[in-house]
Design a protein around this motif. Structure first.
Motif, PDB file in Angstrom:
ATOM      1  N   ASP A 194      -1.565  -7.247   3.776  1.00 35.59           N
ATOM      2  CA  ASP A 194      -1.756  -6.631   2.463  1.00 35.59           C
ATOM      3  C   ASP A 194      -1.216  -5.208   2.464  1.00 35.59           C
ATOM      4  O   ASP A 194      -1.214  -4.526   3.485  1.00 35.59           O
ATOM      5  CB  ASP A 194      -3.252  -6.610   2.087  1.00 35.59           C
ATOM      6  CG  ASP A 194      -3.777  -8.005   1.852  1.00 35.59           C
ATOM      7  OD1 ASP A 194      -4.824  -8.318   2.446  1.00 35.59           O
ATOM      8  OD2 ASP A 194      -3.127  -8.768   1.116  1.00 35.59           O
ATOM      9  N   VAL A 195      -0.796  -4.751   1.306  1.00 29.98           N
ATOM     10  CA  VAL A 195      -0.283  -3.392   1.176  1.00 29.98           C
ATOM     11  C   VAL A 195      -1.440  -2.432   0.991  1.00 29.98           C
ATOM     12  O   VAL A 195      -2.299  -2.644   0.140  1.00 29.98           O
ATOM     13  CB  VAL A 195       0.688  -3.279  -0.025  1.00 29.98           C
ATOM     14  CG1 VAL A 195       1.147  -1.838  -0.182  1.00 29.98           C
ATOM     15  CG2 VAL A 195       1.882  -4.202   0.185  1.00 29.98           C
ATOM     16  N   CYS A 196      -1.480  -1.396   1.779  1.00 27.01           N
ATOM     17  CA  CYS A 196      -2.543  -0.387   1.677  1.00 27.01           C
ATOM     18  C   CYS A 196      -2.058   0.758   0.802  1.00 27.01           C
ATOM     19  O   CYS A 196      -1.032   1.369   1.069  1.00 27.01           O
ATOM     20  CB  CYS A 196      -2.918   0.141   3.064  1.00 27.01           C
ATOM     21  SG  CYS A 196      -4.176   1.425   3.021  1.00 27.01           S
ATOM     22  N   SER A 197      -2.823   1.039  -0.275  1.00 25.44           N
ATOM     23  CA  SER A 197      -2.411   2.087  -1.213  1.00 25.44           C
ATOM     24  C   SER A 197      -3.069   3.424  -0.929  1.00 25.44           C
ATOM     25  O   SER A 197      -2.763   4.424  -1.558  1.00 25.44           O
ATOM     26  CB  SER A 197      -2.749   1.647  -2.646  1.00 25.44           C
ATOM     27  OG  SER A 197      -4.142   1.459  -2.781  1.00 25.44           O
ATOM     28  N   SER A 198      -4.043   3.455   0.018  1.00 20.76           N
ATOM     29  CA  SER A 198      -4.790   4.697   0.238  1.00 20.76           C
ATOM     30  C   SER A 198      -3.964   5.755   0.953  1.00 20.76           C
ATOM     31  O   SER A 198      -4.115   6.939   0.714  1.00 20.76           O
ATOM     32  CB  SER A 198      -6.063   4.406   1.043  1.00 20.76           C
ATOM     33  OG  SER A 198      -5.729   3.923   2.312  1.00 20.76           O
ATOM     34  N   ASP A 199      -3.072   5.315   1.885  1.00 27.07           N
ATOM     35  CA  ASP A 199      -2.231   6.248   2.643  1.00 27.07           C
ATOM     36  C   ASP A 199      -3.066   7.370   3.238  1.00 27.07           C
ATOM     37  O   ASP A 199      -2.745   8.552   3.133  1.00 27.07           O
ATOM     38  CB  ASP A 199      -1.121   6.812   1.746  1.00 27.07           C
ATOM     39  CG  ASP A 199      -0.046   7.525   2.568  1.00 27.07           C
ATOM     40  OD1 ASP A 199       0.602   8.443   2.029  1.00 27.07           O
ATOM     41  OD2 ASP A 199       0.119   7.169   3.756  1.00 27.07           O
ATOM     42  N   LEU A 200      -4.177   6.977   3.882  1.00 29.32           N
ATOM     43  CA  LEU A 200      -5.109   7.910   4.513  1.00 29.32           C
ATOM     44  C   LEU A 200      -5.783   8.844   3.530  1.00 29.32           C
ATOM     45  O   LEU A 200      -6.365   9.846   3.912  1.00 29.32           O
ATOM     46  CB  LEU A 200      -4.401   8.721   5.615  1.00 29.32           C
ATOM     47  CG  LEU A 200      -3.968   7.914   6.839  1.00 29.32           C
ATOM     48  CD1 LEU A 200      -3.366   8.838   7.881  1.00 29.32           C
ATOM     49  CD2 LEU A 200      -5.113   7.120   7.432  1.00 29.32           C
ATOM     50  N   GLY A 201      -5.727   8.537   2.247  1.00 28.70           N
ATOM     51  CA  GLY A 201      -6.496   9.271   1.240  1.00 28.70           C
ATOM     52  C   GLY A 201      -7.785   8.510   0.991  1.00 28.70           C
ATOM     53  O   GLY A 201      -8.280   7.790   1.860  1.00 28.70           O
ATOM     54  N   ASP A 202      -8.355   8.658  -0.194  1.00 21.68           N
ATOM     55  CA  ASP A 202      -9.570   7.926  -0.527  1.00 21.68           C
ATOM     56  C   ASP A 202      -9.215   6.481  -0.880  1.00 21.68           C
ATOM     57  O   ASP A 202      -8.392   6.246  -1.763  1.00 21.68           O
ATOM     58  CB  ASP A 202     -10.273   8.585  -1.716  1.00 21.68           C
ATOM     59  CG  ASP A 202     -10.809   9.962  -1.372  1.00 21.68           C
ATOM     60  OD1 ASP A 202     -10.994  10.226  -0.176  1.00 21.68           O
ATOM     61  OD2 ASP A 202     -11.035  10.763  -2.302  1.00 21.68           O
ATOM     62  N   PRO A 203      -9.845   5.512  -0.234  1.00 17.06           N
ATOM     63  CA  PRO A 203      -9.578   4.102  -0.555  1.00 17.06           C
ATOM     64  C   PRO A 203      -9.989   3.788  -1.991  1.00 17.06           C
ATOM     65  O   PRO A 203     -10.943   4.368  -2.519  1.00 17.06           O
ATOM     66  CB  PRO A 203     -10.453   3.340   0.441  1.00 17.06           C
ATOM     67  CG  PRO A 203     -10.758   4.319   1.523  1.00 17.06           C
ATOM     68  CD  PRO A 203     -10.811   5.661   0.863  1.00 17.06           C
ATOM     69  N   THR A 204      -9.280   2.874  -2.624  1.00 12.71           N
ATOM     70  CA  THR A 204      -9.614   2.452  -3.981  1.00 12.71           C
ATOM     71  C   THR A 204     -10.041   0.994  -4.031  1.00 12.71           C
ATOM     72  O   THR A 204     -10.433   0.512  -5.098  1.00 12.71           O
ATOM     73  CB  THR A 204      -8.424   2.668  -4.926  1.00 12.71           C
ATOM     74  OG1 THR A 204      -7.292   1.924  -4.434  1.00 12.71           O
ATOM     75  CG2 THR A 204      -8.057   4.146  -4.999  1.00 12.71           C
ATOM     76  N   SER A 205      -9.972   0.295  -2.914  1.00  9.99           N
ATOM     77  CA  SER A 205     -10.380  -1.107  -2.868  1.00  9.99           C
ATOM     78  C   SER A 205     -10.799  -1.440  -1.443  1.00  9.99           C
ATOM     79  O   SER A 205     -10.462  -0.723  -0.489  1.00  9.99           O
ATOM     80  CB  SER A 205      -9.235  -2.024  -3.308  1.00  9.99           C
ATOM     81  OG  SER A 205      -8.194  -2.006  -2.346  1.00  9.99           O
ATOM     82  N   PHE A 206     -11.516  -2.551  -1.299  1.00 10.07           N
ATOM     83  CA  PHE A 206     -11.927  -2.959   0.040  1.00 10.07           C
ATOM     84  C   PHE A 206     -10.717  -3.354   0.879  1.00 10.07           C
ATOM     85  O   PHE A 206     -10.742  -3.268   2.105  1.00 10.07           O
ATOM     86  CB  PHE A 206     -12.919  -4.115  -0.039  1.00 10.07           C
ATOM     87  CG  PHE A 206     -13.555  -4.440   1.278  1.00 10.07           C
ATOM     88  CD1 PHE A 206     -14.371  -3.521   1.925  1.00 10.07           C
ATOM     89  CD2 PHE A 206     -13.321  -5.668   1.888  1.00 10.07           C
ATOM     90  CE1 PHE A 206     -14.943  -3.816   3.163  1.00 10.07           C
ATOM     91  CE2 PHE A 206     -13.897  -5.966   3.115  1.00 10.07           C
ATOM     92  CZ  PHE A 206     -14.703  -5.043   3.755  1.00 10.07           C
ATOM     93  N   LYS A 207      -9.646  -3.770   0.235  1.00 13.36           N
ATOM     94  CA  LYS A 207      -8.402  -4.069   0.936  1.00 13.36           C
ATOM     95  C   LYS A 207      -7.911  -2.821   1.668  1.00 13.36           C
ATOM     96  O   LYS A 207      -7.428  -2.892   2.806  1.00 13.36           O
ATOM     97  CB  LYS A 207      -7.340  -4.547  -0.059  1.00 13.36           C
ATOM     98  CG  LYS A 207      -6.010  -4.931   0.576  1.00 13.36           C
ATOM     99  CD  LYS A 207      -4.926  -5.111  -0.480  1.00 13.36           C
ATOM    100  CE  LYS A 207      -5.280  -6.210  -1.447  1.00 13.36           C
ATOM    101  NZ  LYS A 207      -4.192  -6.439  -2.441  1.00 13.36           N
ATOM    102  N   ASP A 208      -8.020  -1.664   1.012  1.00 12.41           N
ATOM    103  CA  ASP A 208      -7.616  -0.410   1.645  1.00 12.41           C
ATOM    104  C   ASP A 208      -8.440  -0.138   2.904  1.00 12.41           C
ATOM    105  O   ASP A 208      -7.925   0.343   3.918  1.00 12.41           O
ATOM    106  CB  ASP A 208      -7.781   0.757   0.670  1.00 12.41           C
ATOM    107  CG  ASP A 208      -6.772   0.716  -0.466  1.00 12.41           C
ATOM    108  OD1 ASP A 208      -5.809  -0.055  -0.369  1.00 12.41           O
ATOM    109  OD2 ASP A 208      -6.968   1.461  -1.449  1.00 12.41           O
TER     110      ASP A 208
END
Length: 223
Positions: free
Chosen positions: A6-20
């Motif tokens: 899966d693609v992680c959108s957090s990029d070590l920032g705050d996660p926005t989903s459990f996938k992150d």
């Protein structure tokens, strides 16, 4: 499941989903630990939640038309010094009308007045952060005097990863029964305001006639 695809959108920032969360290999265990800590506070320490079954919710809904069944979600924040996970209720104003949801917010003029007064009288200003603020206070009785309407929450994503079952032995879906005040309930702010006001009143504070968010003592009023 292989979360690495899966693609992680957090990029070590705050996660926005459990996938992150599951794709954050560096902090995954720390995020899960913070989620477990939040669940421990809600279930064991504050007793805000009680784990029950969907069957109980359906029975409550059949007996009481005011019963609310809500979704829940995680909100994750990297506070640099620690990772913070907060589980919130998702109450939609369009579907649930809840009376008495208003709570005052301090006005900018009051803040300016307090700073000016402290400067004039050489008073020390101190800030206070109340941890888990909205978990304090009891849910309000209904307008007709009956106990609060039952509120249930669907489990959020990640319960299995935190070590919780999602179904009982009979296969019935598990849910949270909300026993106390909680973030995301439409009257949550009002309940906390009532609790804080009662606490300050017990300490002999008085509410300002100009701003209901401002409380002062008789000692300051007379100085």
């Amino acid at each position: 499941r292989d979360w690495s695809s899966d693609v992680c959108s957090s990029d070590l920032g705050d996660p926005t989903s459990f996938k992150d969360i599951m794709n954050d290999a560096e902090r995954r265990d720390a995020w899960l630990a913070s989620m477990k800590d939040e669940l421990s506070k809600l279930i064991d320490e504050f007793r805000t939640f009680r784990i029950t079954t969907k069957s109980e919710m359906l029975r409550a809904r059949a007996e009481d038309k005011d019963t609310r069944c809500l979704f829940s979600k995680w909100v994750w924040v990297d506070k640099i010094s620690r990772l913070r996970s907060r589980l919130v209720s998702c109450e939609n104003a369009k579907h649930h009308w809840v009376p008495g949801t208003w709570s005052p917010t301090v006005g900018s003029e009051t803040v300016k007045y307090v700073i000016a007064l402290a400067t004039q009288r050489a008073l020390r200003l101190t800030s206070l952060d109340i941890g888990n603020a909205y978990l304090y206070g009891k849910r309000r009785d209904r307008d007709d005097g009956r106990p609060p309407a039952p509120v249930y929450l669907h489990f959020p994503k990640g319960m299995r990863e935190c070590g919780f079952k999602t179904h009982d032995e009979a296969g019935d879906e598990l849910m949270f029964a909300v026993e106390g005040n909680h973030y995301g309930l439409r009257d949550g702010g009002a309940v906390f305001y009532d609790e804080m006001k009662s606490f300050l009143t017990d300490l002999s504070f008085h509410q300002s006639a100009h701003d209901r968010s401002e409380e002062h003592t008789s000692e300051l009023q007379s100085r």
